[in-house]
Design a protein around this motif. Structure first.
Motif, PDB file in Angstrom:
ATOM      1  N   GLY A 161       0.419   3.633 -14.269  1.00 13.13           N
ATOM      2  CA  GLY A 161       0.048   2.445 -15.021  1.00 13.13           C
ATOM      3  C   GLY A 161      -0.608   1.478 -14.061  1.00 13.13           C
ATOM      4  O   GLY A 161      -1.470   1.860 -13.287  1.00 13.13           O
ATOM      5  N   THR A 162      -0.191   0.222 -14.096  1.00  9.48           N
ATOM      6  CA  THR A 162      -0.673  -0.734 -13.098  1.00  9.48           C
ATOM      7  C   THR A 162      -0.342  -0.228 -11.701  1.00  9.48           C
ATOM      8  O   THR A 162      -1.154  -0.304 -10.780  1.00  9.48           O
ATOM      9  CB  THR A 162      -0.033  -2.113 -13.317  1.00  9.48           C
ATOM     10  OG1 THR A 162      -0.420  -2.602 -14.599  1.00  9.48           O
ATOM     11  CG2 THR A 162      -0.479  -3.102 -12.251  1.00  9.48           C
ATOM     12  N   GLY A 163       0.864   0.301 -11.536  1.00 11.54           N
ATOM     13  CA  GLY A 163       1.275   0.944 -10.289  1.00 11.54           C
ATOM     14  C   GLY A 163       1.450   2.430 -10.507  1.00 11.54           C
ATOM     15  O   GLY A 163       1.120   2.970 -11.562  1.00 11.54           O
ATOM     16  N   ALA A 164       1.978   3.107  -9.487  1.00 12.06           N
ATOM     17  CA  ALA A 164       2.169   4.551  -9.568  1.00 12.06           C
ATOM     18  C   ALA A 164       3.487   4.927  -8.915  1.00 12.06           C
ATOM     19  O   ALA A 164       3.944   4.267  -7.983  1.00 12.06           O
ATOM     20  CB  ALA A 164       1.016   5.294  -8.894  1.00 12.06           C
ATOM     21  N   ASN A 165       4.096   6.011  -9.400  1.00 12.91           N
ATOM     22  CA  ASN A 165       5.309   6.527  -8.791  1.00 12.91           C
ATOM     23  C   ASN A 165       5.485   7.968  -9.250  1.00 12.91           C
ATOM     24  O   ASN A 165       4.824   8.405 -10.211  1.00 12.91           O
ATOM     25  CB  ASN A 165       6.533   5.680  -9.180  1.00 12.91           C
ATOM     26  CG  ASN A 165       7.629   5.709  -8.129  1.00 12.91           C
ATOM     27  OD1 ASN A 165       7.637   6.557  -7.229  1.00 12.91           O
ATOM     28  ND2 ASN A 165       8.563   4.781  -8.238  1.00 12.91           N
ATOM     29  N   SER A 166       6.360   8.702  -8.601  1.00 16.52           N
ATOM     30  CA  SER A 166       6.565  10.106  -8.951  1.00 16.52           C
ATOM     31  C   SER A 166       7.918  10.552  -8.437  1.00 16.52           C
ATOM     32  O   SER A 166       8.515   9.918  -7.561  1.00 16.52           O
ATOM     33  CB  SER A 166       5.467  10.986  -8.333  1.00 16.52           C
ATOM     34  OG  SER A 166       5.564  10.963  -6.908  1.00 16.52           O
ATOM     35  N   CYS A 167       8.401  11.669  -8.967  1.00 17.08           N
ATOM     36  CA  CYS A 167       9.665  12.212  -8.490  1.00 17.08           C
ATOM     37  C   CYS A 167       9.789  13.677  -8.865  1.00 17.08           C
ATOM     38  O   CYS A 167       9.111  14.168  -9.771  1.00 17.08           O
ATOM     39  CB  CYS A 167      10.858  11.441  -9.054  1.00 17.08           C
ATOM     40  SG  CYS A 167      11.129  11.674 -10.834  1.00 17.08           S
ATOM     41  N   GLY A 169      -3.719   1.962 -11.869  1.00 17.35           N
ATOM     42  CA  GLY A 169      -4.766   1.089 -12.369  1.00 17.35           C
ATOM     43  C   GLY A 169      -5.256   0.124 -11.315  1.00 17.35           C
ATOM     44  O   GLY A 169      -6.450  -0.191 -11.242  1.00 17.35           O
ATOM     45  N   ALA A 170      -4.334  -0.358 -10.478  1.00 23.51           N
ATOM     46  CA  ALA A 170      -4.721  -1.300  -9.424  1.00 23.51           C
ATOM     47  C   ALA A 170      -5.659  -0.649  -8.418  1.00 23.51           C
ATOM     48  O   ALA A 170      -6.660  -1.239  -8.006  1.00 23.51           O
ATOM     49  CB  ALA A 170      -3.469  -1.835  -8.727  1.00 23.51           C
ATOM     50  N   GLN A 219      -5.308 -15.710  -5.403  1.00 23.91           N
ATOM     51  CA  GLN A 219      -4.485 -15.939  -6.581  1.00 23.91           C
ATOM     52  C   GLN A 219      -3.409 -14.864  -6.683  1.00 23.91           C
ATOM     53  O   GLN A 219      -3.567 -13.763  -6.135  1.00 23.91           O
ATOM     54  CB  GLN A 219      -5.352 -15.957  -7.846  1.00 23.91           C
ATOM     55  CG  GLN A 219      -6.363 -17.095  -7.870  1.00 23.91           C
ATOM     56  CD  GLN A 219      -7.104 -17.171  -9.187  1.00 23.91           C
ATOM     57  OE1 GLN A 219      -6.542 -16.884 -10.250  1.00 23.91           O
ATOM     58  NE2 GLN A 219      -8.369 -17.552  -9.141  1.00 23.91           N
ATOM     59  N   PRO A 220      -2.307 -15.154  -7.358  1.00 20.33           N
ATOM     60  CA  PRO A 220      -1.207 -14.181  -7.459  1.00 20.33           C
ATOM     61  C   PRO A 220      -1.541 -13.017  -8.380  1.00 20.33           C
ATOM     62  O   PRO A 220      -2.506 -13.063  -9.152  1.00 20.33           O
ATOM     63  CB  PRO A 220      -0.051 -15.019  -8.030  1.00 20.33           C
ATOM     64  CG  PRO A 220      -0.730 -16.113  -8.795  1.00 20.33           C
ATOM     65  CD  PRO A 220      -1.978 -16.437  -8.015  1.00 20.33           C
ATOM     66  N   MET A 221      -0.741 -11.987  -8.293  1.00 23.64           N
ATOM     67  CA  MET A 221      -0.822 -10.805  -9.165  1.00 23.64           C
ATOM     68  C   MET A 221      -2.192 -10.124  -9.096  1.00 23.64           C
ATOM     69  O   MET A 221      -2.773  -9.758 -10.121  1.00 23.64           O
ATOM     70  CB  MET A 221      -0.499 -11.174 -10.620  1.00 23.64           C
ATOM     71  CG  MET A 221       0.884 -11.754 -10.821  1.00 23.64           C
ATOM     72  SD  MET A 221       2.188 -10.563 -10.428  1.00 23.64           S
ATOM     73  CE  MET A 221       3.656 -11.509 -10.860  1.00 23.64           C
ATOM     74  N   ALA A 222      -2.692  -9.926  -7.880  1.00 25.09           N
ATOM     75  CA  ALA A 222      -3.975  -9.232  -7.721  1.00 25.09           C
ATOM     76  C   ALA A 222      -3.909  -7.827  -8.297  1.00 25.09           C
ATOM     77  O   ALA A 222      -4.913  -7.317  -8.825  1.00 25.09           O
ATOM     78  CB  ALA A 222      -4.360  -9.180  -6.250  1.00 25.09           C
ATOM     79  N   ASN A 223      -2.743  -7.194  -8.221  1.00 23.30           N
ATOM     80  CA  ASN A 223      -2.624  -5.837  -8.754  1.00 23.30           C
ATOM     81  C   ASN A 223      -2.886  -5.795 -10.250  1.00 23.30           C
ATOM     82  O   ASN A 223      -3.548  -4.878 -10.759  1.00 23.30           O
ATOM     83  CB  ASN A 223      -1.249  -5.244  -8.431  1.00 23.30           C
ATOM     84  CG  ASN A 223      -0.091  -6.043  -8.986  1.00 23.30           C
ATOM     85  OD1 ASN A 223      -0.164  -7.272  -9.123  1.00 23.30           O
ATOM     86  ND2 ASN A 223       0.997  -5.369  -9.294  1.00 23.30           N
ATOM     87  N   ARG A 224      -2.391  -6.814 -10.976  1.00 24.25           N
ATOM     88  CA  ARG A 224      -2.638  -6.850 -12.424  1.00 24.25           C
ATOM     89  C   ARG A 224      -4.114  -7.094 -12.725  1.00 24.25           C
ATOM     90  O   ARG A 224      -4.671  -6.513 -13.663  1.00 24.25           O
ATOM     91  CB  ARG A 224      -1.782  -7.933 -13.079  1.00 24.25           C
ATOM     92  CG  ARG A 224      -0.302  -7.634 -13.085  1.00 24.25           C
ATOM     93  CD  ARG A 224       0.433  -8.654 -13.946  1.00 24.25           C
ATOM     94  NE  ARG A 224       1.879  -8.507 -13.842  1.00 24.25           N
ATOM     95  CZ  ARG A 224       2.743  -9.298 -14.447  1.00 24.25           C
ATOM     96  NH1 ARG A 224       2.307 -10.299 -15.203  1.00 24.25           N
ATOM     97  NH2 ARG A 224       4.044  -9.116 -14.297  1.00 24.25           N
TER      98      ARG A 224
END
Length: 284
Positions: free
Chosen positions: A121-127, A151-152, A193-198
């Motif tokens: 999504g905006t970030g990523a993860n896996s397991c 997405g970021a 500005q804050p929330m650059a990832n979003r």
């Protein structure tokens, strides 16, 4: 003979919104939506206000014997007890358990079977998931150090390619019309500005609208291949299906399948949101 089936309240929470589903022996009884809950970024009082002001008015009464399962971003192991305490305070007669959004994704995608579960999504993860618990996790490291395929990162790569001349020239003009932003505006938005990832992830609609441009499609596939190379490969299980939840995975399914095949993997289930998969997991 009558068998009592307790009601379950299952939640999937990101930083933006939380999906809540109330189930009983007959299936889904009610769906609710509140703003997102993230114990890393929000104070206990802010979370308490969401629960009291947004959730409880929707649920109403008649919740005796309720069991709550909360899956959320920011619910690291050390945050499980504080989240349980807050939920138990607001729902004093309920039994409560809190888990990470990654375990929620794994249960929604794989159920009780072994598999590789991912969030894009905006970030990523896996397991790597053994059918009941997470047995291995490649650290995502966030969008500056990692988060390949997110997405970021996709937004970051788009901006790099546009301003450094690796995209057709007309695309830069279309981007400026789409966003109403100059390069100086973009630099300000990312670095000051804050929330650059979003913000970076919010550029995905522009990317998806231009997949007919070869350079854009290749960029998406390359970004997703990086995700497999730097995250999924570490599990050493190319025999397992790789499932995904999240808006990026859902939007770019064709490119995701191409990237997986190029890296020797097969794509399993792809869900925009894990909430219905979590309901099915508890009913199976």
């Amino acid at each position: 003979m009558f068998t009592f089936v307790p009601m379950k309240l299952i939640a999937d929470s990101g930083s933006t919104k939380t999906d809540w589903v109330l189930t009983d022996g007959d299936g889904v009884r009610q769906r609710c939506l509140t703003q997102g809950i993230n114990p890393i970024h929000q104070s206990e009082d802010a979370i308490r206000r969401v629960l009291l002001d947004e959730l409880l008015p929707q649920l109403g009464d008649g919740l005796a014997g309720l069991h709550v399962e909360f899956y959320g971003s920011g619910v690291r192991p050390e945050m499980e007890a504080p989240m349980n305490a807050l939920l138990g305070e607001v729902l004093p007669s309920a039994s409560v358990e809190s888990h990470s959004d990654l375990l929620g994704a794994a249960r929604a995608l794989c159920g009780h079977a072994e598999g590789v579960a991912c969030i894009l999504g905006t970030g990523a993860n896996s397991c790597l998931y053994d059918g009941s618990r997470i047995v291995s996790n490649t650290p995502p490291l966030g969008y500056i150090l990692g988060d390949e395929g997110s997405g970021a990162v996709l937004g970051r790569q788009l901006l790099n390619a546009l301003y450094k001349g690796f995209m057709p020239e007309h695309l830069l003009f279309e981007f400026q019309e789409f966003t109403g932003m100059t390069m100086a505006d973009v630099i300000n938005r990312v670095y000051r500005q804050p929330m650059a990832n979003r913000f970076l992830a919010s550029l995905s609609p522009f990317v998806s609208a231009h997949l007919d441009v070869a350079e854009v499609s290749q960029m998406v596939v390359g970004c997703l291949r990086d995700f497999f190379r730097r995250n999924v490969v570490q599990y050493g299980r190319p025999d397992l299906p790789v499932g995904f939840v999240g808006s990026i995975a859902y939007c770019y399914q064709q490119q995701l399948a191409e990237a997986a095949a190029a890296e020797g993997f097969s794509v399993g289930r792809v869900l925009r949101s894990p909430i219905d998969g979590l309901v099915n997991y508890r009913q199976s």
